[in-house]
Design a protein around this motif. Structure first.
Motif, mmCIF file in Angstrom:
data_model
loop_
_atom_site.group_PDB
_atom_site.id
_atom_site.type_symbol
_atom_site.label_atom_id
_atom_site.label_comp_id
_atom_site.label_asym_id
_atom_site.label_seq_id
_atom_site.Cartn_x
_atom_site.Cartn_y
_atom_site.Cartn_z
ATOM 1 N N PHE A 188 -0.618 1.552 -5.916
ATOM 2 C CA PHE A 188 -1.299 2.433 -6.128
ATOM 3 C C PHE A 188 -2.671 1.938 -6.725
ATOM 4 C CE2 PHE A 188 2.434 4.538 -6.737
ATOM 5 C CZ PHE A 188 2.085 6.083 -6.283
ATOM 6 N N TYR A 195 -5.372 5.308 -10.871
ATOM 7 C CA TYR A 195 -4.741 6.676 -10.473
ATOM 8 C C TYR A 195 -4.448 7.225 -11.768
ATOM 9 C CZ TYR A 195 -1.348 9.614 -8.426
ATOM 10 O OH TYR A 195 -0.833 10.816 -7.992
ATOM 11 N N PRO A 216 2.207 3.763 -1.830
ATOM 12 C CA PRO A 216 1.442 4.308 -0.783
ATOM 13 C C PRO A 216 1.239 3.335 0.391
ATOM 14 C CG PRO A 216 0.504 4.607 -3.018
ATOM 15 C CD PRO A 216 1.634 3.538 -3.230
ATOM 16 N N VAL A 241 2.221 5.096 3.969
ATOM 17 C CA VAL A 241 1.392 5.440 5.029
ATOM 18 C C VAL A 241 2.123 4.909 6.306
ATOM 19 C CG1 VAL A 241 0.072 3.224 4.944
ATOM 20 C CG2 VAL A 241 -0.935 5.204 5.736
ATOM 21 N N SER A 265 -7.002 -0.726 -3.575
ATOM 22 C CA SER A 265 -6.660 0.518 -3.162
ATOM 23 C C SER A 265 -7.870 1.646 -3.623
ATOM 24 C CB SER A 265 -5.569 1.201 -3.676
ATOM 25 O OG SER A 265 -4.468 0.463 -3.005
ATOM 26 N N SER A 325 -8.929 6.080 -2.899
ATOM 27 C CA SER A 325 -8.388 7.236 -2.446
ATOM 28 C C SER A 325 -9.106 7.652 -1.153
ATOM 29 C CB SER A 325 -8.404 8.238 -3.538
ATOM 30 O OG SER A 325 -9.555 8.547 -3.956
ATOM 31 N N PRO A 373 -3.047 9.665 1.885
ATOM 32 C CA PRO A 373 -2.478 8.639 1.082
ATOM 33 C C PRO A 373 -3.656 7.494 0.644
ATOM 34 C CG PRO A 373 -2.123 7.812 3.326
ATOM 35 C CD PRO A 373 -2.666 9.306 3.159
ATOM 36 N N TRP A 374 -3.414 6.636 0.418
ATOM 37 C CA TRP A 374 -4.378 5.654 -0.223
ATOM 38 C C TRP A 374 -4.827 4.726 1.140
ATOM 39 C CZ3 TRP A 374 -5.317 8.379 -4.408
ATOM 40 C CH2 TRP A 374 -4.387 8.813 -4.706
#
Length: 215
Positions: A127, A131, A148, A152, A188, A190, A207-208
């Protein structure tokens, strides 16, 4: 329907957790996602193994700590509750559970360091560090979450894509790492992108996404 056990470190997550995964499709043949990173093996360098895959990631790759460290697991290994597992920051983490803050962290000289923060626990699950966790028992939310980076790949496979779409930032990061070796860090952010499945349907994914930065 396809089912199996996926290893998180084989999908770019800096952790050696295993996840039982089942993918079912009404149309077409269900398949599990194809691993992108080498499996972790104790005592084996991450540059060894299948050169079609990327090296597994370490805790140091994703955590912003100023010095190397060693983690002593909160759980026993080999069936012995008193035999606590140990990993260095140059290795992937053990399973990130809701009790990860009970793991001890030491310097190479065995000086106690601050334990993992919630943000760091999230990073070990892939994450973003910022987050916006909310609600009760955030540590347990983090431990229970689907990482994440794995999500994906699973979603892409469920939509009939063996790999995430090549026009996503995550795919660009993987290509850059293949060209540059393991000297880049995945962080990461978003974002959204679309996946077109094998039947030509377009789906919005949120997702990220990933970007690749030099350390």
């Amino acid at each position: 329907m396809a089912c199996g056990v996926l290893r998180l470190e084989e999908f770019g997550v800096p952790q050696t957790r295993r996840r039982a995964t089942l993918i079912a499709r009404r149309h077409g043949t269900a398949t599990l996602p194809v691993a992108t990173h080498r499996p972790y093996r104790k005592g084996v360098s991450r540059v060894e193994g299948d050169h079609q895959r990327l090296p597994w990631l370490t805790m140091s790759d994703v955590l912003d700590r100023p010095e190397p460290f060693e983690v002593i697991s909160n759980y026993g290994v080999g069936g012995n509750a008193k035999n606590r597992g140990r990993r260095t920051s140059a290795e992937p983490a053990f399973t990130a559970t809701g009790k990860i803050n009970r793991c001890k962290i030491l310097t190479k000289d065995y000086v106690a360091l601050p334990r993992f923060t919630l943000a760091e626990a999230g990073r070990l699950q892939s994450f973003p560090a910022d987050y916006p966790w909310a609600g009760n028992n955030i540590a347990q939310q983090i431990g229970n979450a689907m990482p994440p980076l794995l999500a994906v790949h699973v979603l892409a496979a469920a939509l009939g894509r063996l790999q995430p779409p090549e026009d996503t930032a995550i795919a660009s990061a993987l290509r850059l790492q293949r060209r540059s070796g393991s000297d880049h860090r995945l962080t990461s952010a978003s974002g959204t992108h679309r996946v077109t499945d094998s039947r030509g349907s377009s789906h919005l994914m949120t997702p990220w996404t990933q970007r690749c930065e030099a350390p």
